[in-house]
Design a protein around this motif. Structure first.
Motif, short mmCIF file in Angstrom:
data_model
loop_
_atom_site.label_atom_id
_atom_site.label_comp_id
_atom_site.label_asym_id
_atom_site.label_seq_id
_atom_site.Cartn_x
_atom_site.Cartn_y
_atom_site.Cartn_z
N SER A 145 33.90 -77.74 0.30
CA SER A 145 34.09 -76.35 1.32
C SER A 145 32.99 -75.74 0.93
O SER A 145 31.59 -76.23 0.43
N HIS A 146 32.58 -75.01 2.00
CA HIS A 146 31.80 -73.97 1.97
C HIS A 146 31.96 -73.17 1.07
O HIS A 146 32.97 -72.59 0.47
N LYS A 147 30.52 -72.50 0.95
CA LYS A 147 30.73 -71.69 -0.05
C LYS A 147 32.34 -70.17 -0.25
O LYS A 147 32.36 -70.11 -1.62
N THR A 148 32.31 -70.31 1.14
CA THR A 148 33.60 -68.57 0.75
C THR A 148 34.58 -68.80 0.73
O THR A 148 35.30 -68.15 1.41
N THR A 149 34.89 -70.73 1.29
CA THR A 149 36.41 -71.09 0.73
C THR A 149 36.23 -71.66 -0.53
O THR A 149 36.09 -73.00 -1.13
N SER A 150 38.01 -72.15 -0.51
CA SER A 150 37.84 -72.52 -1.86
C SER A 150 38.37 -73.90 -1.50
O SER A 150 38.90 -73.61 -0.40
N VAL A 151 38.53 -75.09 -2.20
CA VAL A 151 38.65 -75.97 -2.14
C VAL A 151 39.66 -76.64 -1.80
O VAL A 151 40.35 -77.82 -1.20
N SER A 152 40.55 -75.76 -2.66
CA SER A 152 41.56 -75.99 -3.58
C SER A 152 42.58 -75.54 -1.52
O SER A 152 43.59 -76.61 -0.81
N ALA A 153 42.58 -74.64 -0.82
CA ALA A 153 42.57 -74.73 0.40
C ALA A 153 42.29 -75.36 1.67
O ALA A 153 43.02 -76.15 2.51
N VAL A 154 41.19 -75.93 1.18
CA VAL A 154 40.61 -77.29 2.58
C VAL A 154 41.71 -78.13 2.22
O VAL A 154 41.84 -78.26 2.71
N ALA A 155 41.70 -78.64 0.95
CA ALA A 155 42.20 -79.98 1.09
C ALA A 155 43.86 -79.75 1.34
O ALA A 155 44.51 -80.40 1.95
N GLU A 156 44.24 -79.20 1.20
CA GLU A 156 46.07 -78.47 1.49
C GLU A 156 45.43 -78.65 3.48
O GLU A 156 46.61 -79.74 3.24
#
Length: 417
Positions: free
Chosen positions: A235-246
């Motif tokens: 994910s981008h540095k400003t975004t959590s990869v957990s949210a991206v994965a969802e």
């Protein structure tokens, strides 16, 4: 500080009862020694765990398909399915927070069957079809040549990047593998790079036996059509990869008619979550180390304070005489504080030196370390902190005895036998 007579008196006082001085100093020595060793050991454990993880992107996640567990839109539970190339485009188009997306497929092999040949040498290795971004998510150390690039993907080039162990098995010692052709499942591939794993132990051994081929080439070679087996993403540095994965899972489930509430249809591993757990674990370990170490040190300091109280009681008459002939209270206080500080600082300094020495000895003996313990060290900041604790402890240890000395009245002290 530079009064020779004062220093001679301090040394004489400490020497007057050598056993008592030794036992008192040992308490401080042991406190700093244990604090230093525990901090160095904690660092070694932390280094070992992180080293075993290699250079995994801490904001990354991995996904793969599993059987569905819920019926949905006429499909029964237990359906097998796969990601595909269309999913790759849909994810990139619809998930704004994604930084890198790396599809992966795997060829046959790595199960004991010979699948790679060079001259008279053969071997069985794990074969992966990758995009260049995979090496950004789970990096390898390229020792020769290069990794797969975008041109390899676009042109479906028959090139291969091999692991360190693959090179050792297929090529003779000293032979240069770059630009040579190896045969994989009957097809010749040009070696464009050699790598070694950044991990340790069994994980490193496994990775060093991998073979990486352009994703599009392997799809065609094994007649996979547009199948994708895994996704690695960051994910981008400003975004959590957990949210991206969802978001990614939502997009994929819609495309393949999978129930939104079917949590088992997509297997996933979130490195960010695991990394945070490890960080929290080591934060707790460090807090525990400091609590235990400072507690042990405090016990030693209390011992110093108690002994200084005994010393003041023994020197009651001497202190009374000094007060009677005009010694200022600050002189008496400074003398007691200096004796306490010298005892504490010298014992603590020795504990710090011995602790650092033991850590360095362990570090030298272990060499490259193990899967879970590597490079135990005590950094400069910790050493300064420990030294500061020593100075403060020495002053605190002498405060109570010094105040007691000031309460001694000269007349009553002269009467003391």
């Amino acid at each position: 500080m530079f009064d020779i007579d004062r220093w001679q008196e301090i040394i004489h006082t400490l020497k007057s009862n050598k056993l008592r001085t030794f036992l008192t100093a040992f308490g401080v020595f042991w406190g700093i020694f244990m604090l230093t060793v525990m901090l160095g050991s904690g660092t070694g454990l932390e280094n070992g765990i992180y080293r075993n993880m290699g250079d995994f992107s801490t904001n990354s996640a991995f996904m793969w398909t599993q059987k569905t567990t819920e019926p949905y839109k006429g499909f029964e539970a237990g359906r097998n399915w796969n990601f595909n190339n269309g999913d790759t485009k849909a994810i990139l188009d619809n998930v704004a927070g994604i930084d890198r997306l790396a599809p992966r497929i795997q060829g046959y092999g790595g199960d004991g069957a010979t699948n790679a040949v060079y001259g008279d040498n053969t071997g069985s290795f794990s074969i992966f079809g990758d995009y260049p971004d995979w090496n950004e998510v789970d990096p390898l150390t390229i020792t020769e040549g290069r990794f797969i690039n975008e041109m390899d993907i676009e042109r479906r080039r028959k090139v291969v990047v091999i692991g360190k162990r693959v090179k050792e098995i297929l090529f003779d010692k000293g032979e240069e593998p770059l630009n040579k052709f190896i045969r994989i499942n009957g097809v010749y591939f040009q070696v464009v790079g050699v790598f070694k794993s950044k991990k340790t132990g069994q994980q490193a051994d496994n990775e060093n036996q991998n073979v990486h081929i352009p994703f599009t080439t392997l799809q065609r070679l094994y007649n996979y059509g547009d199948k994708v087996f895994w996704y690695a993403m960051t994910s981008h540095k400003t975004t959590s990869v957990s949210a991206v994965a969802e978001e990614v899972m939502e997009v994929v489930k819609r495309r393949h008619d999978i129930a939104p509430y079917d949590d088992q249809a997509i297997g996933h591993f979130n490195v960010e979550e695991q990394f945070m757990k490890v960080q929290n674990l080591f934060t707790g370990i460090n807090i525990l180390i400091w609590l235990v170490g400072i507690g042990t040190l405090l016990a030693g300091v209390i011992g110093v304070s108690n002994i200084m109280l005994v010393v003041v009681r023994e020197r009651t008459k001497e202190i009374g005489i000094r007060r009677a002939i005009g010694a200022k209270p600050v002189k008496i206080t400074n003398q007691i504080l200096m004796e306490s500080l010298v005892l504490t600082a010298s014992a603590g300094w020795m504990g710090l030196v011995f602790g650092v020495g033991l850590i360095e000895l362990i570090n030298s003996a272990m060499g490259e370390g193990s899967d879970f313990f590597s490079n135990p060290t005590v950094n400069f900041g910790v050493a300064i902190t420990a030294l500061t604790i020593l100075i403060i402890s020495g002053v605190l240890a002498g405060m109570l005895p010094a105040k007691r000395a000031l309460r001694i009245k000269p007349i009553e002290a002269l009467r003391t036998e």
